[in-house]
Design an enzyme around this catalytic site. Sequence first.
Site, PDB file in Angstrom:
ATOM      1  N   GLU A 129      -1.473  20.619  56.873  1.00 32.17           N
ATOM      2  CA  GLU A 129      -0.284  21.424  57.124  1.00 32.17           C
ATOM      3  C   GLU A 129      -0.136  22.489  56.053  1.00 32.17           C
ATOM      4  O   GLU A 129      -0.578  22.301  54.915  1.00 32.17           O
ATOM      5  CB  GLU A 129       0.961  20.530  57.070  1.00 32.17           C
ATOM      6  CG  GLU A 129       0.917  19.413  58.065  1.00 32.17           C
ATOM      7  CD  GLU A 129       2.097  18.466  57.900  1.00 32.17           C
ATOM      8  OE1 GLU A 129       2.112  17.452  58.601  1.00 32.17           O
ATOM      9  OE2 GLU A 129       2.978  18.726  57.067  1.00 32.17           O
ATOM     10  N   CYS A 182       3.092  27.383  50.962  1.00 33.13           N
ATOM     11  CA  CYS A 182       2.781  26.068  50.391  1.00 33.13           C
ATOM     12  C   CYS A 182       1.501  25.578  51.076  1.00 33.13           C
ATOM     13  O   CYS A 182       1.438  25.486  52.303  1.00 33.13           O
ATOM     14  CB  CYS A 182       3.958  25.139  50.663  1.00 33.13           C
ATOM     15  SG  CYS A 182       3.700  23.503  50.007  1.00 33.13           S
ATOM     16  N   CYS A 213      -3.956  12.032  51.223  1.00 30.47           N
ATOM     17  CA  CYS A 213      -3.784  12.025  49.766  1.00 30.47           C
ATOM     18  C   CYS A 213      -3.970  10.606  49.246  1.00 30.47           C
ATOM     19  O   CYS A 213      -3.529   9.647  49.876  1.00 30.47           O
ATOM     20  CB  CYS A 213      -2.392  12.539  49.392  1.00 30.47           C
ATOM     21  SG  CYS A 213      -2.165  12.663  47.610  1.00 30.47           S
ATOM     22  N   CYS A 242       2.176   8.103  46.821  1.00 31.39           N
ATOM     23  CA  CYS A 242       3.620   8.138  46.545  1.00 31.39           C
ATOM     24  C   CYS A 242       4.336   7.486  47.733  1.00 31.39           C
ATOM     25  O   CYS A 242       4.095   7.859  48.891  1.00 31.39           O
ATOM     26  CB  CYS A 242       4.107   9.572  46.351  1.00 31.39           C
ATOM     27  SG  CYS A 242       3.211  10.437  45.050  1.00 31.39           S
ATOM     28  N   CYS A 262       6.189   9.441  50.674  1.00 33.45           N
ATOM     29  CA  CYS A 262       5.555  10.650  51.205  1.00 33.45           C
ATOM     30  C   CYS A 262       4.718  10.348  52.442  1.00 33.45           C
ATOM     31  O   CYS A 262       3.890   9.428  52.430  1.00 33.45           O
ATOM     32  CB  CYS A 262       4.665  11.244  50.117  1.00 33.45           C
ATOM     33  SG  CYS A 262       3.596  12.541  50.718  1.00 33.45           S
ATOM     34  N   CYS A 320       6.176  17.160  53.268  1.00 34.56           N
ATOM     35  CA  CYS A 320       4.743  17.251  53.494  1.00 34.56           C
ATOM     36  C   CYS A 320       4.221  16.062  54.292  1.00 34.56           C
ATOM     37  O   CYS A 320       4.610  14.940  54.094  1.00 34.56           O
ATOM     38  CB  CYS A 320       3.972  17.430  52.180  1.00 34.56           C
ATOM     39  SG  CYS A 320       4.064  16.060  51.061  1.00 34.56           S
TER      40      CYS A 320
END
Length: 365
Positions: free
Chosen positions: A110, A123, A130, A134, A137, A353
Site C-alpha cells: 500500500e 507514504c 513486516c 507490532c 498493526c 498501514c
Amino acid sequence: MTLPVLDSASEPTPAPVDDARRHLLDVSQQELTQWLVEQGQPAFRAKQIIHWVFQRRVTDFDQMSDLPKSLRQQLAESFRILVTRQSAATESSDGTDKLLVSLPDGGEVECVLLRDGTRRSICISSQVGCAMGCVFCASGLDGVDRNLTTGEILEQMLLLQSRLGEGERLSHIVMMGMGEPLANLDRVLGALDVARSSDGLGISPRRITISTVGLPPAIDRLANSGVPYNLAVSLHAPNDELRSELVPINQKIGIDAVLDAADRYFDSSGRRLTFEYVLLGDVNDSDESARQLVKLLRHRRVLLNVIPYNPVTGLPYVTPSKRSIANFRQILESGGVNVKFRQRKGSDIDAACGQLRRNRASSEK
Ligand code: SF4
C-alpha cells in the site's frame, strides 16, 4: 467497505512475470550509463531517460522524443519501465488517496498520498508485510514476505505522483508504509537517491523521513550515508516491559540502545529527531506512562508525535478516551516535551498501514 478496482484499460499494462527484460527503475544511473556507453551512446542519455520517467512521467520509451529511434528500440528490448499495477484506490473526504499496488509476483503493498494545505506528502512501503510484529498493526499480522526492490519502491512514488492535479507538487516523502525500511536499507537508500536527485523527483532530503522501530546498526549505517534524512523512531512505550509487549523486536534491542543510536544519528546529521507514539486506550495512555516518557525525552531535542489509535478489525486495541488524551498531553507539555497530537488522516479509507490490503484480502475470501 467495497473497494473500487480500477479499470485496467486505463493502466499501463504490466509486463508478464517471465519477461526477461530488466526493470529500468532497478538500474542505477551508473549502470544505465555503462549500458548506454556499451551501445555506443553518450553518457548524458542516462540523465535524459531518468528525466523522461520522473519529470515527464512517460511510461513508454517511444515517447522519449529526444532519443534516437534506434536507441528507443534497444531500450524497449532490454528494459521495462513499470512492473507494478495499481489494483485498487480509495479517496478520502480529507484529500487522502490510498493505493493498493500489485507486484509482478502477486504480492501487494500500500501507499498513500496526503494533502495538507499546499503540502503533498506520500507514504511509501518498503517490504511486503513486516517482521517487526507490532501488535496493533495490520501490516505485521502475517509476517514479512520479502523486501521490495528499489524499482518497486520508486514505482509507488510515481503512481502517487501521477494522481496530483494541476498546480499540485510532490513535497514530502515518508518511508512509513508497510515494512521496516531499515531492514531493507540498501534498496530504500537506492530509491531515495533517485527521489532526491534533480533528474529524479527533486525532493530535498530535509523533506524525506525514514521511519523505524529502531534497529541500532542500521541507524548507524544511515548516519554514515552522510545524507541528512529525517529519522522518526517509533517508540510506542516508555519502558522495556511494555515496549517488548507492543513492539516484540524490542526484546532483542531495548529502549536504551534505540535511544543511544538515535542520539548518535542526531549528532552526525544535525536533524531533529522525531519519536512516534501510537496511543492505545488503557494500554500505554496512563499518567505514569506519560511521566516516564517525560523522563526519557525532556533532555533531548526531539518532537514527539502522539497518534491516537485507529481501531483495526480483528485486533483488540481501542482508541483512547478524550480524557486520557487530554491528561497525557498535559503531563508531557508541563514536563517540557515538544509534543504534537496528530489525527490519522484518511480514517474513512483504512489509512492505518496494512488495513487496505487485509480488508481486500478478506473480502476476496
Ligand atoms: S507498525 Fe511498522 S514496524 Fe510495526 S509491524 Fe507495522 S509496518 Fe512493521
